[in-house]
Design a protein around this motif. Structure first.
Motif, PDB file in Angstrom:
ATOM      1  N   ASN A   1       0.828  -1.207   0.000  1.00 48.75           N
ATOM      2  CA  ASN A   1       0.000   0.000   0.000  1.00 48.75           C
ATOM      3  C   ASN A   1       0.864   1.259   0.000  1.00 48.75           C
ATOM      4  OD1 ASN A   1      -2.355  -1.488   0.005  1.00 48.75           O
ATOM      5  ND2 ASN A   1      -2.645  -1.348   2.216  1.00 48.75           N
ATOM      6  N   PHE A   2       1.925   1.238   0.795  1.00 50.07           N
ATOM      7  CA  PHE A   2       2.832   2.379   0.852  1.00 50.07           C
ATOM      8  C   PHE A   2       3.520   2.573  -0.503  1.00 50.07           C
ATOM      9  CE2 PHE A   2       6.992   4.290   2.197  1.00 50.07           C
ATOM     10  CZ  PHE A   2       6.478   5.513   2.570  1.00 50.07           C
ATOM     11  N   GLY A   3       3.979   1.500  -1.091  1.00 58.51           N
ATOM     12  CA  GLY A   3       4.614   1.580  -2.403  1.00 58.51           C
ATOM     13  C   GLY A   3       3.673   2.123  -3.460  1.00 58.51           C
ATOM     14  N   ASN A   4       2.432   1.662  -3.433  1.00 56.54           N
ATOM     15  CA  ASN A   4       1.433   2.154  -4.389  1.00 56.54           C
ATOM     16  C   ASN A   4       1.159   3.641  -4.191  1.00 56.54           C
ATOM     17  OD1 ASN A   4       1.104  -0.339  -5.641  1.00 56.54           O
ATOM     18  ND2 ASN A   4      -0.577  -0.935  -4.308  1.00 56.54           N
ATOM     19  N   ARG A   5       1.151   4.074  -2.932  1.00 58.03           N
ATOM     20  CA  ARG A   5       0.928   5.492  -2.622  1.00 58.03           C
ATOM     21  C   ARG A   5       2.071   6.336  -3.183  1.00 58.03           C
ATOM     22  NH1 ARG A   5      -2.009   9.907  -1.693  1.00 58.03           N
ATOM     23  NH2 ARG A   5      -1.282  11.168   0.038  1.00 58.03           N
ATOM     24  N   ILE A   6       3.295   5.872  -2.965  1.00 58.84           N
ATOM     25  CA  ILE A   6       4.457   6.597  -3.478  1.00 58.84           C
ATOM     26  C   ILE A   6       4.423   6.655  -5.006  1.00 58.84           C
ATOM     27  CG2 ILE A   6       6.977   6.544  -3.711  1.00 58.84           C
ATOM     28  CD1 ILE A   6       7.019   5.242  -0.897  1.00 58.84           C
ATOM     29  N   ARG A   7       4.125   5.533  -5.636  1.00 57.76           N
ATOM     30  CA  ARG A   7       4.076   5.485  -7.101  1.00 57.76           C
ATOM     31  C   ARG A   7       3.054   6.477  -7.646  1.00 57.76           C
ATOM     32  NH1 ARG A   7       3.121   0.483  -7.657  1.00 57.76           N
ATOM     33  NH2 ARG A   7       5.277  -0.139  -7.982  1.00 57.76           N
ATOM     34  N   ALA A   8       1.876   6.505  -7.042  1.00 53.52           N
ATOM     35  CA  ALA A   8       0.828   7.414  -7.506  1.00 53.52           C
ATOM     36  C   ALA A   8       1.273   8.874  -7.369  1.00 53.52           C
ATOM     37  CB  ALA A   8      -0.463   7.168  -6.730  1.00 53.52           C
ATOM     38  N   LEU A   9       1.869   9.206  -6.232  1.00 52.20           N
ATOM     39  CA  LEU A   9       2.320  10.583  -6.016  1.00 52.20           C
ATOM     40  C   LEU A   9       3.470  10.946  -6.953  1.00 52.20           C
ATOM     41  CD1 LEU A   9       2.116  10.600  -2.121  1.00 52.20           C
ATOM     42  CD2 LEU A   9       0.665  11.923  -3.682  1.00 52.20           C
ATOM     43  N   ARG A  10       4.371  10.014  -7.174  1.00 48.46           N
ATOM     44  CA  ARG A  10       5.487  10.257  -8.101  1.00 48.46           C
ATOM     45  C   ARG A  10       4.962  10.454  -9.524  1.00 48.46           C
ATOM     46  NH1 ARG A  10       7.617   7.099 -11.572  1.00 48.46           N
ATOM     47  NH2 ARG A  10       6.910   5.158 -10.628  1.00 48.46           N
ATOM     48  N   ASN A  11       4.016   9.620  -9.930  1.00 45.02           N
ATOM     49  CA  ASN A  11       3.427   9.769 -11.264  1.00 45.02           C
ATOM     50  C   ASN A  11       2.715  11.103 -11.408  1.00 45.02           C
ATOM     51  OD1 ASN A  11       4.354   7.348 -12.345  1.00 45.02           O
ATOM     52  ND2 ASN A  11       2.587   6.204 -11.619  1.00 45.02           N
ATOM     53  N   ASN A  12       2.095  11.574 -10.322  1.00 43.66           N
ATOM     54  CA  ASN A  12       1.397  12.868 -10.355  1.00 43.66           C
ATOM     55  C   ASN A  12       2.344  14.024 -10.647  1.00 43.66           C
ATOM     56  OD1 ASN A  12      -1.110  11.772  -9.874  1.00 43.66           O
ATOM     57  ND2 ASN A  12      -1.130  12.263  -7.697  1.00 43.66           N
ATOM     58  N   ILE A  13       3.602  13.898 -10.232  1.00 43.80           N
ATOM     59  CA  ILE A  13       4.557  14.980 -10.506  1.00 43.80           C
ATOM     60  C   ILE A  13       5.336  14.721 -11.796  1.00 43.80           C
ATOM     61  CG2 ILE A  13       4.710  15.758  -8.114  1.00 43.80           C
ATOM     62  CD1 ILE A  13       7.452  14.354  -7.941  1.00 43.80           C
ATOM     63  N   GLY A  14       5.050  13.609 -12.456  1.00 41.27           N
ATOM     64  CA  GLY A  14       5.593  13.351 -13.780  1.00 41.27           C
ATOM     65  C   GLY A  14       7.052  12.941 -13.841  1.00 41.27           C
ATOM     66  N   LEU A  15       7.536  12.264 -12.798  1.00 35.76           N
ATOM     67  CA  LEU A  15       8.928  11.810 -12.811  1.00 35.76           C
ATOM     68  C   LEU A  15       9.001  10.290 -12.900  1.00 35.76           C
ATOM     69  CD1 LEU A  15      10.648  14.024 -10.078  1.00 35.76           C
ATOM     70  CD2 LEU A  15      10.802  14.254 -12.557  1.00 35.76           C
ATOM     71  N   SER A  16       9.963   9.820 -13.674  1.00 34.38           N
ATOM     72  CA  SER A  16      10.226   8.380 -13.732  1.00 34.38           C
ATOM     73  C   SER A  16      10.864   7.948 -12.413  1.00 34.38           C
ATOM     74  CB  SER A  16      11.188   8.069 -14.884  1.00 34.38           C
ATOM     75  OG  SER A  16      12.471   8.615 -14.607  1.00 34.38           O
ATOM     76  N   GLN A  17      10.883   6.645 -12.172  1.00 33.76           N
ATOM     77  CA  GLN A  17      11.574   6.129 -10.990  1.00 33.76           C
ATOM     78  C   GLN A  17      13.019   6.604 -10.969  1.00 33.76           C
ATOM     79  OE1 GLN A  17      11.341   1.861 -10.873  1.00 33.76           O
ATOM     80  NE2 GLN A  17       9.499   1.890  -9.612  1.00 33.76           N
ATOM     81  N   GLU A  18      13.669   6.511 -12.112  1.00 32.02           N
ATOM     82  CA  GLU A  18      15.085   6.879 -12.189  1.00 32.02           C
ATOM     83  C   GLU A  18      15.306   8.349 -11.854  1.00 32.02           C
ATOM     84  OE1 GLU A  18      18.936   6.434 -15.130  1.00 32.02           O
ATOM     85  OE2 GLU A  18      16.946   6.013 -15.922  1.00 32.02           O
ATOM     86  N   LYS A  19      14.519   9.233 -12.454  1.00 33.90           N
ATOM     87  CA  LYS A  19      14.679  10.664 -12.198  1.00 33.90           C
ATOM     88  C   LYS A  19      14.344  11.011 -10.758  1.00 33.90           C
ATOM     89  CE  LYS A  19      14.311  12.296 -16.879  1.00 33.90           C
ATOM     90  NZ  LYS A  19      13.630  13.122 -17.846  1.00 33.90           N
TER      91      LYS A  19
END
Length: 70
Positions: free
Chosen positions: A7-25
């Protein structure tokens, strides 16, 4: 305990996607190894409080906001 990590990982992924950054960036932005960060997002890591703080700062939100709705 695996559910909370996922759940925590999914939350982070959603928030990261909202700011438009790849995992690497995003990992570069917060000075974290990309493979480590990927394992946090996939719910495979029990992430430390220091790294939670780094992630929240990278997302430009409070730690409280990071856990909102979990």
């Amino acid at each position: 305990m695996d559910d909370i990590k996922k759940n925590f990982g999914n939350r982070i992924r959603a928030l990261r996607n909202n700011i438009g950054l790849s995992q690497e960036k995003f990992a570069l932005k917060i000075n974290m190894d990309r493979t480590y960060f990927a394992s946090v997002e996939s719910g495979k890591r029990n992430v430390s409080i220091e790294n939670i703080y780094k992630i929240a700062n990278g997302l430009e939100i409070s730690m409280e906001k990071l856990f909102e709705g979990m």
